[in-house]
Each structure stands twice: as C-alpha cells, then as structure tokens.
Scaffold this active site. Structure first.
Site, PDB file in Angstrom:
ATOM      1  N   ASP A  67       0.860  -1.185   0.000  1.00  0.00           N
ATOM      2  CA  ASP A  67       0.000   0.000   0.000  1.00  0.00           C
ATOM      3  C   ASP A  67       0.893   1.230   0.000  1.00  0.00           C
ATOM      4  O   ASP A  67       2.114   1.121   0.167  1.00  0.00           O
ATOM      5  CB  ASP A  67      -0.998   0.003   1.168  1.00  0.00           C
ATOM      6  N   TYR A  69       3.024   4.632   0.838  1.00  0.00           N
ATOM      7  CA  TYR A  69       3.722   5.110   2.035  1.00  0.00           C
ATOM      8  C   TYR A  69       2.741   5.911   2.877  1.00  0.00           C
ATOM      9  O   TYR A  69       1.934   6.684   2.356  1.00  0.00           O
ATOM     10  CB  TYR A  69       4.902   5.995   1.637  1.00  0.00           C
ATOM     11  N   PHE A  80       6.200   2.144  -4.454  1.00  0.00           N
ATOM     12  CA  PHE A  80       7.600   2.294  -4.042  1.00  0.00           C
ATOM     13  C   PHE A  80       8.209   3.643  -4.400  1.00  0.00           C
ATOM     14  O   PHE A  80       9.318   3.952  -3.982  1.00  0.00           O
ATOM     15  CB  PHE A  80       8.481   1.170  -4.611  1.00  0.00           C
ATOM     16  N   HIS A 188      10.104  -9.320   0.283  1.00  0.00           N
ATOM     17  CA  HIS A 188       9.868  -7.880   0.144  1.00  0.00           C
ATOM     18  C   HIS A 188      11.175  -7.118   0.391  1.00  0.00           C
ATOM     19  O   HIS A 188      12.026  -7.561   1.163  1.00  0.00           O
ATOM     20  CB  HIS A 188       8.820  -7.445   1.170  1.00  0.00           C
TER      21      HIS A 188
END
Length: 222
Positions: A67, A69, A80, A188
C-alpha cells in the site's frame, strides 16, 4: 462519478461488472474518511497515477507493492516511488541497492520512478490509498479491485512480467494463469525481509531477459 483515469484503463476500471466493489463505492469510502478528518495518502489527484503513467496497452511489467507510504510527503500514487528530492524510504533504498548489484552503474538516488512507469512498468499497490501513520489501513477496501486488475492483465495476449515482492503480493499469483506471462517472486525489499531473499534475487536483469525473449526493448532502470 468521474475520475482522472487514463482512457485505455477507464473503460475497464469503471465497468460495474469489473469489481465486486464498484469504484464509485470505493472512492465514496475514501472521501468519507477525508470528510471525517483523516489524512489519506496519496492526494486525491494521485490515487490513479499508476494507471495514468502506464496505459493498459503499454503494460509490459507489473511491480506489485502493498500500500502507499503512510508518512507525509512520500506517497505519489506509484508503488515504491516518491517525488524527486524526497528522502528515500528504506524499502526504496534497498531496491536501489539491489538494482546496482544486479545491473551495475551508479547507485540511483532519484526516488521518482515515473521514468519506469513511462517505459511500461505498472507500479501498482494492492491498496491505492492509506490513512496517515496507519499501514494497511485501507487494504480490505481495495483488495477486490486490485485482484480484478490482475485478472484483467492476465487476459492480455501480450506477455506481461509480474514482479511479486513479499507475501501480500505473492497472494495474487493465483490470478496469473495465462502461459504467456512470467512471474518473478522474492521476499519484500523492506529492511525486515530484504536479507531473506530480496538481496541477490536479480529481478531487474531477469525482467530484461524476459522482455528480450518476448521481442520487447529492455527497461532502462538507472
């Protein structure tokens, strides 16, 4: 209700049959949170930036995040990514470290990934909005919608490379069933998990190898 969505995506994203939660319902819920005084990221104008930067007919790669930031000044609607000049979040720092290790060259410092998006990399989060300081706070609202985005991409005849980083992203692998597509999976890039399979996974060179094998140009990552 109208949205600022690129025309090739608009016909599928606003189709009432496309998602079990119509987009009008989702955005009404987002607007309701804002009216109640919650701060929601990214800005209302940037919620659909992933689609606006990468038209449906140009998608060659999908990098799937969790999701947006959830701290101020960071989210810009691309998974990202942050605006140029914003301090790099830890996950993005790790992505750039792996990029340099994988592809060589200088360590990238510009966190604005819109150049990737313009080359056909759909930077899609599993949830398109988040409440400030509250990670995953709107995940359930968007889950069906982004599941259906993946299902739509799966129907494309043109090969697509799906990059699934982390458990949340990897759960969507079950919707990628067409044999012409490719899946790249790893841990991740967050500091909690990057050393458990993200570092050394060489996703960028793997993506480019798949692109070349399918007859497309490589992505310029730096």
């Amino acid at each position: 209700m109208s949205y600022n969505i690129e025309k090739n995506w608009k016909s599928v994203l606003t189709d009432n049959a496309f998602s079990s939660k119509p987009l009008s319902y989702i955005m009404n819920e987002v607007d309701s949170k804002i009216k109640k005084g919650y701060t929601v990221y990214p800005s209302r104008e940037e919620v659909f930036s992933a689609f606006n930067n990468t038209p449906l007919d140009r998608v060659r790669v999908v990098i799937l995040g969790q999701d947006p930031y959830h701290e101020p000044m960071q989210a810009n609607g691309l998974a990202f990514s942050v605006k140029n000049g914003v301090a790099l979040p830890p996950s993005l720092k790790n992505i750039f470290k792996e990029l340099q290790s994988d592809m060589g060259g200088e360590l990238r410092t510009n966190g604005d990934l819109s150049d990737w998006a313009r080359q056909g990399v759909l930077l899609l989060n599993s949830a398109l909005t988040v409440i400030e300081h509250d990670a995953n706070s709107m995940a359930s609202l968007w889950a069906d919608f982004t599941d259906d985005v993946i299902k739509k991409l799966n129907t494309l005849e043109t090969p697509v490379i799906f990059v699934l980083w982390g458990n949340n992203a990897r759960k969507k692998a079950k919707y990628i069933t067409s044999p012409q597509h490719h899946i790249i999976e790893s841990a991740h890039p967050s500091p909690l998990s990057a050393s458990r399979g993200f570092f050394g996974s060489k996703p960028f060179s793997k993506i480019n190898a798949f692109l070349v094998s399918d007859g497309f140009e490589e992505i310029i990552w730096n």
